[in-house]
Enzyme design. Structure first.
Site, mmCIF file in Angstrom:
data_model
loop_
_atom_site.group_PDB
_atom_site.id
_atom_site.type_symbol
_atom_site.label_atom_id
_atom_site.label_comp_id
_atom_site.label_asym_id
_atom_site.label_seq_id
_atom_site.Cartn_x
_atom_site.Cartn_y
_atom_site.Cartn_z
ATOM 1 N N PHE A 125 46.072 41.653 43.746
ATOM 2 C CA PHE A 125 44.931 42.564 43.859
ATOM 3 C C PHE A 125 45.372 44.003 43.586
ATOM 4 O O PHE A 125 46.360 44.471 44.147
ATOM 5 C CB PHE A 125 44.325 42.463 45.263
ATOM 6 C CG PHE A 125 43.145 43.368 45.497
ATOM 7 C CD1 PHE A 125 41.987 43.247 44.734
ATOM 8 C CD2 PHE A 125 43.191 44.341 46.488
ATOM 9 C CE1 PHE A 125 40.896 44.078 44.949
ATOM 10 C CE2 PHE A 125 42.093 45.183 46.711
ATOM 11 C CZ PHE A 125 40.952 45.049 45.946
ATOM 12 N N ARG A 148 31.106 41.933 22.087
ATOM 13 C CA ARG A 148 29.739 42.323 21.688
ATOM 14 C C ARG A 148 29.626 43.853 21.679
ATOM 15 O O ARG A 148 30.527 44.549 22.133
ATOM 16 C CB ARG A 148 28.752 41.792 22.737
ATOM 17 C CG ARG A 148 29.063 42.372 24.120
ATOM 18 C CD ARG A 148 28.037 42.020 25.176
ATOM 19 N NE ARG A 148 28.243 42.792 26.395
ATOM 20 C CZ ARG A 148 29.052 42.461 27.377
ATOM 21 N NH1 ARG A 148 29.761 41.343 27.306
ATOM 22 N NH2 ARG A 148 29.190 43.229 28.439
HETATM 23 C C1 MV4 Z 1 40.232 42.830 39.968
HETATM 24 C C2 MV4 Z 1 40.168 43.839 40.950
HETATM 25 C C3 MV4 Z 1 41.338 44.160 41.601
HETATM 26 N N1 MV4 Z 1 42.491 43.506 41.311
HETATM 27 N N2 MV4 Z 1 41.407 42.224 39.719
HETATM 28 C C4 MV4 Z 1 35.554 42.487 39.119
HETATM 29 C C5 MV4 Z 1 34.853 41.821 37.983
HETATM 30 C C6 MV4 Z 1 35.896 41.325 37.039
HETATM 31 N N3 MV4 Z 1 35.569 41.648 35.688
HETATM 32 C C7 MV4 Z 1 37.154 41.974 37.487
HETATM 33 N N4 MV4 Z 1 36.924 42.551 38.768
HETATM 34 C C8 MV4 Z 1 37.957 43.027 39.516
HETATM 35 N N5 MV4 Z 1 39.160 42.463 39.278
HETATM 36 C C9 MV4 Z 1 42.492 42.551 40.394
HETATM 37 N N6 MV4 Z 1 43.630 41.904 40.131
HETATM 38 C C10 MV4 Z 1 38.936 44.462 41.180
HETATM 39 C C11 MV4 Z 1 37.820 44.038 40.495
HETATM 40 C C12 MV4 Z 1 36.589 44.706 40.817
HETATM 41 C C13 MV4 Z 1 35.935 45.531 39.894
HETATM 42 C C14 MV4 Z 1 36.416 45.723 38.615
HETATM 43 C C15 MV4 Z 1 35.768 46.532 37.728
HETATM 44 C C16 MV4 Z 1 34.610 47.191 38.123
HETATM 45 C C17 MV4 Z 1 34.098 47.012 39.377
HETATM 46 C C18 MV4 Z 1 34.747 46.181 40.278
HETATM 47 C C19 MV4 Z 1 34.226 46.013 41.563
HETATM 48 C C20 MV4 Z 1 34.874 45.198 42.435
HETATM 49 C C21 MV4 Z 1 36.043 44.544 42.074
#
Ligand code: MV4
Length: 453
Positions: free
Chosen positions: A204, A294
């Site tokens: 994370f 896209r």
């Molecule tokens: C994560 C992250 C933190 N660490 N991966 C959310 C949707 C997906 N496309 C990827 N996401 C995330 N992946 C790791 N390893 C936090 C998120 C995330 C997030 C990412 C982009 C924009 C908004 C978000 C909101 C919550 C969590």
């Protein structure tokens, strides 16, 4: 160069209009398609021809490849522009277009298939030298193996659906005790949503920003980039505000992320417009998340700061244009606010209905992409976005000032909209300082609506 003389737009709303506008500027004829719900929609009026493709339900209209191909055949369209949403990232549809000798404006079916499997996309990018978040090698289905890997990586970890995107089938696990439940939950959610329970695990990243790079490839090995967009202002994985450039990206980081994005897109011989999504950590460390194959909702902010019509470029590369790897400079600052028919005072609940009055702002530096008008009935059937308000200024501060002024001028009566939310956000100190990450809206408290006296 294979000429394209007529394009069918397999979409509705503002993006259908957006594509029609560029086509007409290029002297290309347009065909709109519409469901019976969209009989009075502007894309139907502004296109040269229009074909009804079914009842209101998307599944029976905008998502029906057979009806779209039939509409292209009867009108003699030689290409299909998918816009965003609906079939835009459906590899099978782009294959069907190819099988019927219709140019699909977008990447090849192979590239789309590759990028739709998030674990495969990640592996592909890692091989190309793009930084990725530490995690499982592909998907992992054995719970004991998964738990032990999570301990090796170190908590907190994220479990993500291989067929996912957005937040579906995604779980954050902070301690080993809750791992099993999260793992099983992610798998069953992914299976229900995508018919595929496969998940992968990664470390994370705390307090990340969502920063994405706009790319364009010619399918002949040449890829260029158009800088980044800051997209951290999201709510439940729905973006509400996007801007270019990102307040945290300097020229060095831009160049590094841009070159990384190019390397990744070149590795899949990318054709068309695409977006490489990155998570950016507090110290400017960045990791590839996924690639969107896209044109995106937020593409206008990039158009404003680069002065490039990205839809025109999509069409030109589809016609065989060869790209040169020149750097595209960014000038000024652009911000986009998504105006949705939602009540921001009631948890952003959908608020479809009749627009009884509609006055859109204008003036220097203001652009509005919309298919709404006074008297328009917003159907409950499709997405809730009714307009994109884009402000351009010399600096971020100028763009925010213009945005505030434009929001104050925008009149939408008859339905609740996100305008009051944006008016408050544009006056928020942390937003104005550029001091936010993807969790910003989790604890943004909207002031109650003024009660009429
Ligand atoms: C994560 C992250 C933190 N660490 N991966 C959310 C949707 C997906 N496309 C990827 N996401 C995330 N992946 C790791 N390893 C936090 C998120 C995330 C997030 C990412 C982009 C924009 C908004 C978000 C909101 C919550 C969590």
């Amino acid at each position: 160069m294979s000429d394209i003389q007529k394009i069918l737009i397999a979409n509705r709303g503002e993006i259908a209009l957006r594509v029609i506008r560029t086509c007409h500027e290029m002297g290309i004829h347009t065909v709109a398609v519409y469901s019976t719900m969209d009989r009075d929609a502007l894309h139907v009026r502004f296109a040269d021809e229009a074909v009804c493709i079914g009842p209101p339900s998307s599944a029976e209209s905008y998502l029906r490849p057979d009806r779209l191909i039939a509409a292209a055949e009867v009108t003699g369209a030689d290409a299909i522009h998918p816009g965003y949403g609906f079939l835009a990232e459906n590899a099978e549809f782009s294959q069907i277009c190819a099988d019927n000798d219709i140019e699909f404006i977008g990447p090849s079916p192979e590239t789309m298939r590759l990028m739709s499997q998030k674990d495969v996309a990640k592996d592909t990018m890692a091989e190309a030298g793009v930084p990725i978040v530490e995690g499982s090698d592909g998907t992992i289905s054995d719970i004991d193996e998964a738990r032990s890997l999570a301990s090796d990586i170190g908590f907190p970890v994220m479990i993500k659906a291989a067929s996912g995107g957005g937040g579906t089938g995604m779980r954050l696990v902070r301690e080993p005790e809750t791992f099993d439940q999260a793992f099983n939950g992610a798998r069953s959610e992914a299976d229900a949503a995508f018919g595929d329970p496969e998940v992968y695990i990664e470390k994370f990243v705390e307090k990340p920003r969502h920063v994405e790079i706009q790319v364009l490839g010619d399918g002949k090995g040449n890829v260029m980039h158009f800088g980044e967009r800051e997209c951290s202002i999201q709510r439940r994985h729905q973006k509400l505000v996007e801007e270019a450039p990102s307040p945290i990206v300097d020229e060095d980081l831009r160049q590094e992320m841009g070159e990384t994005a190019i390397r990744g897109a070149e590795a899949v011989n990318y054709e068309g417009a695409g977006t490489m999504e990155f998570l950016v950590g507090a110290s400017g460390n960045f990791y590839f998340m996924e690639m969107n194959t896209r044109i995106q909702v937020e593409h206008p902010v990039t158009e404003e700061v680069t002065d490039v019509d990205l839809v025109e470029e999509q069409i030109l590369v589809s016609m065989g244009k060869t790209l040169e790897r020149t750097t595209v400079p960014m000038e000024g600052h652009a911000i986009e606010c998504r105006i949705n028919a939602e009540n921001p005072f009631k948890n952003f609940s959908p608020a479809p209905g009749d627009i009884t009055a509609f006055h859109q702002p204008g003036g220097h530096g203001i652009r509005i992409d919309t298919a709404a008008y006074g008297g328009y009935r917003i159907p409950p059937t499709y997405d809730s976005m009714i307009a994109k308000l884009i402000a351009y200024g010399k600096t971020r501060e100028h763009a925010i000032r213009k945005m505030r002024r434009a929001l104050d001028e925008f009149v939408v009566e008859g339905v609740k909209t996100t305008i009051p939310f944006h008016q408050q956000l544009m006056r928020d100190d942390r937003f104005q300082e550029g001091n936010f990450d993807t969790r910003f809206l989790d604890d943004f408290e909207i002031e109650p609506a003024p009660t009429p006296s």
